[in-house]
Design an enzyme around this catalytic site. Structure first.
Site, PDB file in Angstrom:
ATOM      1  N   GLY A  57      25.141  43.640  12.647  1.00  0.00           N
ATOM      2  CA  GLY A  57      24.842  42.406  13.347  1.00  0.00           C
ATOM      3  C   GLY A  57      26.126  41.618  13.547  1.00  0.00           C
ATOM      4  N   CYS A  58      26.142  40.720  14.513  1.00  0.00           N
ATOM      5  CA  CYS A  58      27.379  39.999  14.818  1.00  0.00           C
ATOM      6  C   CYS A  58      27.841  39.153  13.633  1.00  0.00           C
ATOM      7  CB  CYS A  58      27.220  39.171  16.084  1.00  0.00           C
ATOM      8  SG  CYS A  58      25.793  38.057  16.099  1.00  0.00           S
ATOM      9  N   TYR A  59      26.956  38.309  13.095  1.00  0.00           N
ATOM     10  CA  TYR A  59      27.345  37.504  11.938  1.00  0.00           C
ATOM     11  C   TYR A  59      27.704  38.395  10.751  1.00  0.00           C
ATOM     12  CZ  TYR A  59      25.497  33.229  14.141  1.00  0.00           C
ATOM     13  OH  TYR A  59      25.270  32.153  14.968  1.00  0.00           O
ATOM     14  N   PHE A  93      36.086  36.794  16.139  1.00  0.00           N
ATOM     15  CA  PHE A  93      35.871  37.952  16.999  1.00  0.00           C
ATOM     16  C   PHE A  93      34.906  37.575  18.110  1.00  0.00           C
ATOM     17  CE2 PHE A  93      33.004  37.849  13.469  1.00  0.00           C
ATOM     18  CZ  PHE A  93      31.792  38.309  13.899  1.00  0.00           C
TER      19      PHE A  93
END
Length: 314
Positions: A115-117, A287
């Protein structure tokens, strides 16, 4: 020979970004399902089993179904959903975390991208635990900000509506129950005994992300200065193409002592900043939530599985 690629869920944000990254690649043939059959299980099964690589850009239940439709042992699946990220039978798609993570991606036919986080969180907490800087019991508190592109189609439409709620101009804290869907992988992948307190904010810009955790030096397992922690991170990510640790306090990179969240938008890069002082230390991962936090990571993993330069198309 061109690899046959099927993107199940091409209409979503991540799927579209993956598609865009393949449009100009000569080594890729994209298999396109008819629009009116994209939810037809039999038709999806046909495309999945015809492909060399299938990307799942779907809700969890649909991703689980898609995996069950795969009967071709040669088809490799890269899942961008939450469904398989803590499944030990799947490789976790963050090759820079350790040589073991990279090796498992190379040898696997099933990869779950982070996941991004969770990408930002693991990039910080995995090295902290691995190198014994903090214990697995450390009471982690994490703050993060993201562009609204990570919130899904409905939220994107809300943010881009000319008649939108004025509150959308402000950063908005959410996941108020402390049950964000990324927490299980954040805990497990980082090697923590407990879930962290996690405070994510969605903000009024399209893409880009920062994830920050804070440390009290008096609670560390090792007596280390902030600069020594910075050097440990530099060594941990030494030689990585996409993940780099900046000099202490971001010297030479940060302007006016600000860490902006959208600087790496459109890239697959990740920067780590160690700041603070010898009593209170902050570590920030910056990012693109659609790059290293989503489509870029998925394409990078595919390149690694193919045995080609991981930066191809990125």
């Amino acid at each position: 020979m061109a690899y046959k690629i099927f993107i199940d869920g091409k209409e979503g944000t991540t799927g579209l970004k993956i598609f865009e990254r393949f449009e100009n690649r000569k080594d890729i043939e994209i298999l396109l399902i008819d629009e009116d059959k994209r939810k037809d299980s039999a038709e999806r099964a046909k495309f999945i089993n015809e492909s060399d690589f299938t990307f799942l850009c779907l809700p969890d239940a649909a991703s689980i179904e898609a995996v069950s439709l795969c009967t071709n042992p040669k088809t490799k699946i890269i899942d961008a959903s939450t469904a398989h990220r803590i499944n030990p039978d799947w490789a976790y798609g963050f090759p820079e975390l350790s040589p073991a993570h990279r090796e498992k991606i190379i040898n696997s036919s099933r990869v779950a991208t982070p996941g991004c986080y969770a990408s930002g969180f693991a990039s910080i907490c995995f090295p902290l635990v691995k190198h014994g800087i903090i214990s697995a019991d450390y009471p982690i508190v994490c703050h993060a900000v993201s562009g609204y592109s990570g919130a899904g189609k409905k939220a994107i439409a809300q943010y881009e509506d000319s008649n939108r709620n004025p509150e959308l101009k402000s950063p908005r804290l959410y996941a108020l129950t402390q049950e964000h869907k990324h927490l299980p992988e954040m805990q497990k992948v980082s090697g923590l005994n407990y879930k962290p307190i996690f405070n994510p904010y969605v903000c009024d810009y399209f893409q880009g992300m920062t994830v920050t955790i804070s440390l009290y030096s008096r609670l560390l397992e090792k007596k280390m200065s902030a600069k020594e922690i910075c050097e440990t991170f530099k060594e941990h990510y030494k030689g990585c193409h996409f993940v780099k640790t900046a000099d202490f306090l971001g010297e030479g990179i940060l302007q006016d002592n600000f860490i902006a969240a959208n600087t790496l938008s459109g890239t697959n890069n990740m920067q780590i900043f160690v700041c603070g002082n010898d009593e209170r230390i902050t570590i920030t991962s910056r990012f693109d939530n659609l790059g290293k936090g989503a489509s870029g990571a998925a394409v990078q993993c595919m390149n690694i599985m193919m045995g080609i330069d991981e930066a191809t198309g990125l």
